[in-house]
Design an enzyme around this catalytic site. Structure first.
Site, PDB file in Angstrom:
ATOM      1  N   GLU A   2       0.884  -1.155  -0.052  1.00 13.71           N
ATOM      2  CA  GLU A   2      -0.175   0.002   0.010  1.00 13.71           C
ATOM      3  C   GLU A   2       0.943   1.362  -0.019  1.00 13.71           C
ATOM      4  OE1 GLU A   2      -3.900  -1.495   2.082  1.00 13.71           O
ATOM      5  OE2 GLU A   2      -3.187   0.265   2.543  1.00 13.71           O
ATOM      6  N   CYS A  54       7.016  -7.602   6.589  1.00 14.50           N
ATOM      7  CA  CYS A  54       7.951  -7.221   7.553  1.00 14.50           C
ATOM      8  C   CYS A  54       8.682  -8.164   8.053  1.00 14.50           C
ATOM      9  CB  CYS A  54       7.698  -6.064   8.281  1.00 14.50           C
ATOM     10  SG  CYS A  54       9.109  -5.168   9.297  1.00 14.50           S
ATOM     11  N   CYS A  81       6.878  -5.996  15.484  1.00 10.78           N
ATOM     12  CA  CYS A  81       6.495  -5.068  16.505  1.00 10.78           C
ATOM     13  C   CYS A  81       5.058  -5.413  16.736  1.00 10.78           C
ATOM     14  CB  CYS A  81       6.493  -3.800  15.943  1.00 10.78           C
ATOM     15  SG  CYS A  81       8.403  -3.545  15.526  1.00 10.78           S
ATOM     16  N   CYS A  86       1.928  -3.349  15.671  1.00 12.14           N
ATOM     17  CA  CYS A  86       1.836  -3.027  14.014  1.00 12.14           C
ATOM     18  C   CYS A  86       1.265  -4.098  13.274  1.00 12.14           C
ATOM     19  CB  CYS A  86       3.384  -2.915  13.801  1.00 12.14           C
ATOM     20  SG  CYS A  86       3.550  -2.608  11.857  1.00 12.14           S
ATOM     21  N   CYS A  95      -0.209   5.055   8.309  1.00 11.65           N
ATOM     22  CA  CYS A  95       1.104   4.336   7.985  1.00 11.65           C
ATOM     23  C   CYS A  95       1.411   3.541   8.675  1.00 11.65           C
ATOM     24  CB  CYS A  95       2.058   5.392   7.519  1.00 11.65           C
ATOM     25  SG  CYS A  95       1.917   6.604   6.382  1.00 11.65           S
TER      26      CYS A  95
HETATM   27  N1  SAH Z   1       9.444  -0.235   9.737  1.00 11.79           N
HETATM   28  C1  SAH Z   1       9.406   1.192   9.823  1.00 11.79           C
HETATM   29  C2  SAH Z   1       8.974   1.941   9.064  1.00 11.79           C
HETATM   30  C3  SAH Z   1       7.281   1.611   8.890  1.00 11.79           C
HETATM   31  S1  SAH Z   1       6.250   1.667  10.337  1.00 11.79           S
HETATM   32  C4  SAH Z   1       9.413   1.366  11.429  1.00 11.79           C
HETATM   33  O1  SAH Z   1       9.195   0.617  12.203  1.00 11.79           O
HETATM   34  O2  SAH Z   1       9.844   2.733  11.523  1.00 11.79           O
HETATM   35  C5  SAH Z   1       5.738   3.640  10.186  1.00 11.79           C
HETATM   36  C6  SAH Z   1       5.759   3.936  11.765  1.00 11.79           C
HETATM   37  O3  SAH Z   1       4.240   3.687  12.102  1.00 11.79           O
HETATM   38  C7  SAH Z   1       6.472   3.311  12.792  1.00 11.79           C
HETATM   39  O4  SAH Z   1       6.822   4.372  13.748  1.00 11.79           O
HETATM   40  C8  SAH Z   1       5.502   2.400  13.381  1.00 11.79           C
HETATM   41  O5  SAH Z   1       5.954   2.110  14.741  1.00 11.79           O
HETATM   42  C9  SAH Z   1       4.085   3.086  13.243  1.00 11.79           C
HETATM   43  N2  SAH Z   1       3.072   2.108  13.467  1.00 11.79           N
HETATM   44  C10 SAH Z   1       2.783   0.935  13.100  1.00 11.79           C
HETATM   45  N3  SAH Z   1       1.584   0.664  13.604  1.00 11.79           N
HETATM   46  C11 SAH Z   1       1.209   1.474  14.190  1.00 11.79           C
HETATM   47  C12 SAH Z   1      -0.148   1.482  14.726  1.00 11.79           C
HETATM   48  N4  SAH Z   1      -1.000   0.605  14.726  1.00 11.79           N
HETATM   49  N5  SAH Z   1      -0.465   2.724  15.069  1.00 11.79           N
HETATM   50  C13 SAH Z   1       0.298   3.903  15.084  1.00 11.79           C
HETATM   51  N6  SAH Z   1       1.558   3.799  14.718  1.00 11.79           N
HETATM   52  C14 SAH Z   1       1.922   2.639  14.101  1.00 11.79           C
HETATM   53 FE1  SF4 Z   2       8.098  -3.847  10.663  1.00  9.42          FE
HETATM   54 FE2  SF4 Z   2       5.915  -2.708  11.385  1.00  9.42          FE
HETATM   55 FE3  SF4 Z   2       7.817  -2.782  13.231  1.00  9.42          FE
HETATM   56 FE4  SF4 Z   2       8.006  -1.152  11.248  1.00  9.42          FE
HETATM   57  S1  SF4 Z   2       6.511  -0.975  13.020  1.00  9.42           S
HETATM   58  S2  SF4 Z   2       9.700  -2.541  11.903  1.00  9.42           S
HETATM   59  S3  SF4 Z   2       6.760  -2.248   9.540  1.00  9.42           S
HETATM   60  S4  SF4 Z   2       6.740  -4.720  12.434  1.00  9.42           S
END
Ligand code: SAH
Ligand code: SF4
Length: 422
Positions: A122, A142, A146, A149, A392
């Protein structure tokens, strides 16, 4: 299936599939999207042009491709009438396939895209008063997990190619009608009509910024992300300033210095927690590269300064990482490492099956004001595009995908992530 090779990435036990820069097409033609000028010259040479012709044509095609957004060789007006069909027989200029496009009531737009070999990912466009930010994906899925996420619950399918990464920016420019002097695609009546093209511009929502914050960990796909961003930053290409591009990492410490040296974009770090216990749980890469190592890598990040601060992303999870003590520890850490830093407080965006709740608004405000009072900017990000589920990092939202993600999550339950959050 894409033409893939296996590549080791730091922190990964098993090599991951990496698509090559040119994916063979069923019709035998070569897709030029994502190739730098030298590679275009190379493939023109292999197709039979002599060195001088290959150099000249690659320069012309590069300009049309990346600077003007033209996808049809017949519209490359400085290329001779005989050469145009010769190119068209052998090459194409592609874009990721659009599976679905959604438009939120607040102007946020989301696209579900598909790679040539059928993997969905996306991209999100978030217009604001003064800027328009495109949130770009770097991987399908990924490898990191996390716990808050949605992408983290998916398996990594593969890294995106440079063409699939830069293709997102190009597709957004197509959709926003933002190529210099239009798309020049005169066969498409929509592009002839200046009024419809400028409809997007009327409210000032232009693509001005890029964040590598879509699906995936960009520093685990370093080469392709770098090659794509070099095309985006090239003055003769998409010509977007590196100051308007931010790469977000969960903390792949060994690649952070190279990111600053070889790409030179702004850095955002998904910190999300200030103690080992909590960060180990919610951002499991912390077990490999701890908070101290991560903050030292931030202090060493090339080009960081008070004018170009590092952004710490901090997702607000109720009763998990949102206490006054957490805020004070955050301040202490930033001071200890003398970091030119700002903090983005992100209200947690819930998704089905998520183990967390968003902190209440007054808790987030209190956290923000403690950090602000210490002289560190800590704005609360307004959730955008909630009606289309567009945040995002919380991508791929079709119901059937959620349940697939959930299945993956359960299958992965032997992994430490699940154990620590059970
Ligand atoms: N993998 C990279 C970039 C993609 S995630 C990273 O983790 O930084 C982009 C951002 O969105 C990251 O800060 C991530 O922690 C945040 N994010 C992911 N899922 C989320 C959620 N459900 N609510 C709010 N932020 C979220
Ligand atoms: Fe991967 Fe989501 Fe963690 Fe970013 S926040 S590193 S996209 S699992």
């Amino acid at each position: 299936m894409a033409d893939t090779a296996l590549m080791s990435i730091p922190g990964q036990v098993d090599p991951v599939p990496v698509a090559r820069d040119i994916t063979p097409r069923a019709d035998g033609r070569i897709d030029l999207i994502g190739l730098p000028r030298a590679r275009i010259r190379d493939v023109f040479g292999k197709a039979g042009l002599d060195a001088k012709q290959a150099k000249l044509r690659s320069k012309q095609v590069y300009h049309w491709l990346y600077h003007r957004g033209v996808t049809d060789f017949m519209h490359m007006t400085d290329i001779g009438k005989a050469m145009q069909p010769w190119l068209a027989e052998r090459f194409v200029v592609g874009r990721p396939d659009v599976v679905d496009a959604q438009h939120s009531s607040d102007g946020t737009r989301k696209w579900l895209l598909k790679t040539g070999d059928g993997h969905e990912f996306e991209m999100v466009f978030i217009p604001d008063d003064a800027r328009g930010t495109l949130c770009v994906s770097s991987q399908v899925g990924c490898t990191l997990n996390c716990t808050f996420c949605a992408t983290g619950t998916m398996r990594l399918v593969r890294n995106l190619t440079p063409g699939e990464i830069v293709g997102q920016v190009m597709l957004a420019r197509d959709a926003l009608g933002e190529w210099p002097r239009g798309r020049m695609d005169l066969s498409d009546p929509a592009n002839e009509d200046e009024e419809s093209a400028s409809a997007y511009r009327a409210d000032g929502r232009l693509l001005t910024n890029i964040v590598m914050m879509g699906m995936g960990e960009p520093l685990y796909n370093f080469d392709h992300v770098r090659d794509a961003l070099l095309l985006v930053m090239d003055g003769e290409g998409l010509a977007l300033s590196k100051r308007r591009i931010t790469l977000s990492t969960s903390g792949v410490v060994p690649m952070m210095y190279r990111c600053g040296e070889e790409i030179g974009v702004n850095l955002a770090v998904s910190l999300h927690a200030v103690t080992k216990g909590v960060r180990d749980e919610i951002v499991p890469i912390n077990r490999k590269y701890g908070i101290e190592q991560l903050l030292q890598a931030c202090a060493d990040y090339p080009g960081a300064s008070n004018a170009r601060r590092i952004t710490f992303e901090y997702v607000m999870l109720k009763d998990k990482n949102d206490s006054d003590d957490d805020a004070r520890e955050l301040i202490r850490l930033i001071r200890q490492y003398d970091l030119p830093a700002k903090v983005n407080l992100i209200p947690f965006n819930p998704w089905p099956g998520a183990l967390y709740e968003c902190s209440p608004p007054e808790r987030i405000r209190r956290f923000s004001s403690i950090v602000f009072d210490a002289g560190i900017s800590a704005p609360i990000r307004t959730p955008r595009g909630r009606d289309i589920d567009a945040a995002c990092g919380q991508l791929k939202t079709a119901a059937e995908k959620k349940s697939r993600a959930q299945l993956d999550r359960e299958q992965n339950s032997a992994e430490p992530r699940a154990a620590s959050t059970a």
